[in-house]
Motif scaffolding. Structure first.
Motif, short mmCIF file in Angstrom:
data_model
loop_
_atom_site.label_atom_id
_atom_site.label_comp_id
_atom_site.label_asym_id
_atom_site.label_seq_id
_atom_site.Cartn_x
_atom_site.Cartn_y
_atom_site.Cartn_z
N UNK A 61 0.83 -1.20 0.00
CA UNK A 61 0.00 0.00 0.00
C UNK A 61 0.86 1.25 0.00
N UNK A 62 0.59 2.14 -0.93
CA UNK A 62 1.34 3.40 -0.99
C UNK A 62 0.89 4.36 0.10
N UNK A 63 -0.43 4.49 0.27
CA UNK A 63 -0.92 5.46 1.24
C UNK A 63 -2.23 5.03 1.92
N UNK A 64 -2.55 3.77 1.85
CA UNK A 64 -3.78 3.29 2.45
C UNK A 64 -4.96 3.30 1.50
N UNK A 65 -4.86 4.05 0.40
CA UNK A 65 -5.95 4.12 -0.56
C UNK A 65 -5.57 3.54 -1.92
N UNK A 66 -4.30 3.64 -2.28
CA UNK A 66 -3.88 3.15 -3.57
C UNK A 66 -2.68 2.23 -3.42
N UNK A 67 -2.54 1.26 -4.30
CA UNK A 67 -1.43 0.32 -4.19
C UNK A 67 -0.10 0.97 -4.57
N UNK A 68 0.96 0.47 -4.00
CA UNK A 68 2.29 0.90 -4.40
C UNK A 68 2.62 0.32 -5.76
N UNK A 69 3.31 1.10 -6.59
CA UNK A 69 3.69 0.67 -7.93
C UNK A 69 5.15 1.03 -8.18
N UNK A 70 5.62 0.73 -9.37
CA UNK A 70 6.99 1.09 -9.73
C UNK A 70 7.19 2.60 -9.77
N UNK A 71 6.11 3.37 -9.83
CA UNK A 71 6.20 4.83 -9.83
C UNK A 71 6.19 5.41 -8.42
N UNK A 72 5.99 4.56 -7.41
CA UNK A 72 5.93 5.04 -6.03
C UNK A 72 7.28 5.59 -5.59
N UNK A 73 7.24 6.74 -4.93
CA UNK A 73 8.44 7.38 -4.40
C UNK A 73 8.57 7.05 -2.91
N UNK A 74 9.70 6.46 -2.55
CA UNK A 74 9.99 6.12 -1.17
C UNK A 74 10.93 7.16 -0.56
#
Length: 359
Positions: A61-74
């Motif tokens: 989970x990226x932010x609780x609403x949308x899934x983490x993807x390869x575009x997610x910034x950590x």
């Protein structure tokens, strides 16, 4: 979890693929399984082989609403330091900065400018955590030396801030612009930044705690960079960065070797047990561990809700990284490494360090 149990789960999941052409990569399946166990955590990982990115994956989970993807910034916390060190090293390679030139000849933090020990400070000492500064100055207090510069290892974000502001002052160019011109653009890194950029909107992994997603202030405002902490980056871009460092891109063979030469001994196992590194030292931006004839360049980062680890073997140019944003911690990071790079010396070294500290 015992080593090997992840592999069994991967085989089980792969067996349910509808068609061989649609079979999921075992490492992707392993990340997905771990993400189901940690539904409030974004998990990213990459594998490097021979100085090239062989695989990368993101789950959770990226932010609780949308899934983490390869575009997610950590936010990768102190994994910012190897990036900042690379900026300095490339400026050294270009002849614009001297690794052993006195920083005080250009600029010095006003808090210590009157202390004669400040004359000893150089980029080499700052990048190898021998500045003599604490990690961070106490809140609302002045920066002060806790030891003489060059007399021992002392992990210090303040040392990285010092060298970054030194090169900025010397070259009359903002440090972020120096990073862009000397590291980001040459390596084709388009998804990395010390401070806020419009392209970051909707892409940031939000740390979590036991009460859910508390939110985050996110990247700092433009111009308020920190050279030691809190860079935002995708798994793919940081993996490309590590692969480039493993290859020695942008540096002469001599300077690339110097970057990974231990400059000072650093803490290792509390007592020697099987799996412990034979030695641990701090190089220029990377910690270097030796295991017999093998070496590992390692760096980690950790902030509330953030765990990050990257490493590579300078000889084989093999390595890996893991990013966690959420409720993950070091044990989960090791489970990710066990799924992605199960033969890594990092796993044995981590377990040995835990045993060495047990009563």
């Amino acid at each position: 979890m015992r080593q090997g149990s992840i592999g069994f789960l991967v085989l089980l999941l792969a067996g349910f693929a509808a068609h061989p052409a649609a079979a999921q990569d075992p490492r992707d399946a392993a990340l997905a399984a771990l993400a189901r166990e940690h539904p409030k955590t974004a998990i990213g990982a990459a594998l490097i082989r021979g100085g090239k990115v062989a695989w990368s994956g993101v789950a959770g989970a990226q932010d609780g609403k949308q899934p983490a993807t390869r575009d997610t910034l950590f936010n990768v916390a102190s994994l910012t330091k190897p990036v900042s060190a690379e900026v300095v090293m490339r400026l050294v390679q270009a002849g614009k900065v001297g690794l052993d030139e006195p920083i005080a000849d250009v600029w010095m933090d006003p808090d210590v400018a009157g202390d004669p020990r400040a004359r000893r400070l150089t980029p080499r000492l700052a990048l190898s955590h021998q500045s003599g500064f604490p990690n961070w100055r106490p809140q609302n207090q002045r920066l002060a030396f806790v030891r003489d510069p060059g007399t021992g290892f002392g992990y210090s974000g303040e040392g990285y801030e010092l060298v970054a502001r030194f090169v900025q002052r010397k070259l009359r160019t903002d440090f972020e612009d120096l990073a862009e011109a000397n590291v980001f653009r040459p390596l084709g890194l388009a998804n990395i930044g010390y401070t806020w950029r419009p392209w970051m909107v909707g892409r940031i992994a939000i740390p979590a705690n036991g009460n859910g997603f508390p939110g985050t202030t996110g990247p700092r405002a433009i111009g308020h960079w920190v050279a030691a902490d809190d860079i935002y980056v995708t798994v793919g871009d940081y993996a490309a960065f590590v692969a480039a460092v493993a290859r020695g891109d942008g540096l002469s063979p001599e300077l690339a070797a110097e970057r990974l030469r231990s400059q000072v001994a650093a803490p290792g196992c509390a007592k020697q047990v099987p799996g412990c590194p034979d030695s641990v030292g701090m190089a220029l931006g990377w910690q270097v561990m030796t295991f017999g004839r093998r070496r590992l360049a390692v760096h980690e980062g950790g902030d509330p809700g953030v765990t990050a680890l990257a490493y590579f073997d300078p000889d084989s140019r093999d390595g890996a990284l893991v990013f966690l944003s959420g409720e993950g911690d070091a044990p989960l990071a090791m489970r990710v490494i066990g799924a992605v790079d199960p033969q890594s010396l990092v796993l044995a070294g981590y377990r040995a360090m835990l045993k060495s500290r047990a009563p």
